[in-house]
Design a protein around this motif. Sequence first.
Motif, short mmCIF file in Angstrom:
data_model
loop_
_atom_site.label_atom_id
_atom_site.label_comp_id
_atom_site.label_asym_id
_atom_site.label_seq_id
_atom_site.Cartn_x
_atom_site.Cartn_y
_atom_site.Cartn_z
N THR A 86 0.79 -1.06 -0.07
CA THR A 86 -0.22 0.17 0.03
C THR A 86 1.02 1.12 0.02
OG1 THR A 86 -1.68 -1.11 1.42
CG2 THR A 86 -1.81 1.19 1.08
N SER A 87 0.72 2.27 -0.85
CA SER A 87 1.38 3.27 -0.79
C SER A 87 1.22 4.18 0.29
CB SER A 87 1.23 4.26 -2.29
OG SER A 87 1.43 3.24 -3.26
N PHE A 88 1.94 4.85 1.13
CA PHE A 88 1.66 5.75 2.15
C PHE A 88 2.28 7.13 1.95
CE2 PHE A 88 1.19 3.14 6.30
CZ PHE A 88 0.23 2.42 5.69
N GLY A 89 2.23 7.54 0.59
CA GLY A 89 2.66 8.99 0.30
C GLY A 89 4.00 9.18 0.36
N ASP A 90 4.37 10.48 0.25
CA ASP A 90 5.75 11.03 0.32
C ASP A 90 6.06 11.73 1.72
OD1 ASP A 90 6.41 10.10 -2.21
OD2 ASP A 90 5.45 12.06 -3.23
N SER A 91 5.11 11.74 2.56
CA SER A 91 5.33 12.29 4.03
C SER A 91 4.64 11.49 4.84
CB SER A 91 4.88 13.63 3.99
OG SER A 91 5.07 14.21 5.22
N PHE A 92 5.59 10.74 5.78
CA PHE A 92 4.88 9.75 6.90
C PHE A 92 5.79 10.06 7.98
CE2 PHE A 92 4.31 5.78 8.79
CZ PHE A 92 3.01 5.69 8.67
N ASP A 93 5.10 10.07 9.19
CA ASP A 93 5.89 10.04 10.45
C ASP A 93 6.27 8.73 11.02
OD1 ASP A 93 6.83 10.57 13.24
OD2 ASP A 93 5.39 12.27 13.36
N MET A 94 7.70 8.54 10.63
CA MET A 94 8.01 7.19 10.90
C MET A 94 8.67 7.03 12.62
SD MET A 94 8.37 5.12 8.21
CE MET A 94 9.99 4.27 8.07
N LYS A 95 8.82 7.97 12.99
CA LYS A 95 8.89 7.95 14.69
C LYS A 95 7.80 7.46 15.34
CE LYS A 95 10.50 10.83 18.72
NZ LYS A 95 10.84 12.05 19.00
N ASN A 96 6.55 8.16 14.93
CA ASN A 96 5.40 7.64 15.54
C ASN A 96 4.78 6.21 15.06
OD1 ASN A 96 4.98 10.03 17.22
ND2 ASN A 96 3.40 10.98 15.39
N TYR A 97 5.24 6.03 13.94
CA TYR A 97 4.85 4.66 13.31
C TYR A 97 5.78 3.65 14.37
CZ TYR A 97 3.40 0.64 10.79
OH TYR A 97 2.99 -0.55 10.65
N ASN A 98 7.01 3.82 14.60
CA ASN A 98 7.74 3.10 15.24
C ASN A 98 7.47 2.78 16.88
OD1 ASN A 98 10.21 1.51 15.61
ND2 ASN A 98 11.08 3.21 16.67
N GLU A 99 6.99 3.60 17.30
CA GLU A 99 6.07 3.88 18.70
C GLU A 99 4.96 2.91 18.79
OE1 GLU A 99 7.54 4.72 21.79
OE2 GLU A 99 9.14 5.01 20.16
N LEU A 100 4.10 3.05 17.46
CA LEU A 100 3.01 2.16 17.38
C LEU A 100 3.45 0.50 17.12
CD1 LEU A 100 -0.22 1.74 16.84
CD2 LEU A 100 0.72 1.75 14.35
N CYS A 101 4.37 0.49 16.54
CA CYS A 101 4.86 -1.10 16.37
C CYS A 101 5.35 -1.58 17.78
CB CYS A 101 6.15 -0.92 15.45
SG CYS A 101 5.71 -0.76 13.63
N LYS A 102 5.88 -0.74 18.37
CA LYS A 102 6.41 -1.26 20.07
C LYS A 102 5.12 -1.59 20.80
CE LYS A 102 9.62 2.12 20.26
NZ LYS A 102 10.58 2.87 20.74
N LEU A 103 4.00 -0.52 20.78
CA LEU A 103 2.92 -0.89 21.52
C LEU A 103 1.92 -1.86 21.17
CD1 LEU A 103 1.77 3.00 21.96
CD2 LEU A 103 2.38 1.60 23.65
N SER A 104 2.03 -2.05 19.83
CA SER A 104 1.17 -3.12 19.35
C SER A 104 2.05 -4.67 19.60
CB SER A 104 0.69 -3.01 17.84
OG SER A 104 1.91 -3.12 16.96
N ASN A 105 2.96 -4.89 19.90
CA ASN A 105 3.72 -5.98 19.92
C ASN A 105 4.22 -6.00 21.29
OD1 ASN A 105 4.35 -7.49 17.13
ND2 ASN A 105 4.45 -5.53 17.11
N GLY A 106 3.71 -5.20 22.37
CA GLY A 106 4.05 -5.25 23.80
C GLY A 106 3.07 -5.74 24.72
N PRO A 107 3.12 -5.08 26.01
CA PRO A 107 2.10 -5.40 27.14
C PRO A 107 0.67 -5.13 26.55
CG PRO A 107 4.02 -4.43 27.73
CD PRO A 107 4.41 -4.42 26.36
N THR A 108 0.43 -4.02 25.69
CA THR A 108 -1.08 -3.59 25.21
C THR A 108 -1.33 -4.13 24.06
OG1 THR A 108 0.16 -1.50 24.13
CG2 THR A 108 -0.51 -1.41 26.56
N GLN A 109 -0.71 -5.24 23.48
CA GLN A 109 -1.06 -5.83 22.07
C GLN A 109 -2.42 -6.36 22.14
OE1 GLN A 109 1.80 -8.81 21.79
NE2 GLN A 109 0.56 -10.52 22.40
N GLU A 110 -3.23 -6.59 23.20
CA GLU A 110 -4.57 -7.15 23.11
C GLU A 110 -5.32 -5.80 22.60
OE1 GLU A 110 -3.77 -5.33 26.95
OE2 GLU A 110 -2.79 -7.01 26.09
#
Length: 113
Positions: A86-110
Amino acid sequence: MDGSSGLDCSDPTPRVNFDLMQRYVGRKVKLVCKVEEFSGESVKVTTCDGQAVFVKPKQGSQYDTAFVEIEGVVENNTTVQEESFTSFGDSFDMKNYNELCKLSNGPTQELFL
């Protein structure tokens, strides 16, 4: 109406950065990345945690934006075989997405599907 959405959420596809990708060798993941360069039959990308990974695109895939989400199978610790993207465009906040990855795979993954 039974309240069922009809979606199978029993085995959701995890959203990963480079670090988390290492847990999922042989499994399907979603990886948002910045396209860096095409080289032969692979594409060098940068993950949201700043690491280099190679994507083997599905035949006919053309990444026409700087940021894409790859859904595919982790072949080894640095390679993903694309099943779709999926194309996500030419501007994307990778820092925030990195935090989402950590949250969705950590203690709050449910909380995440």
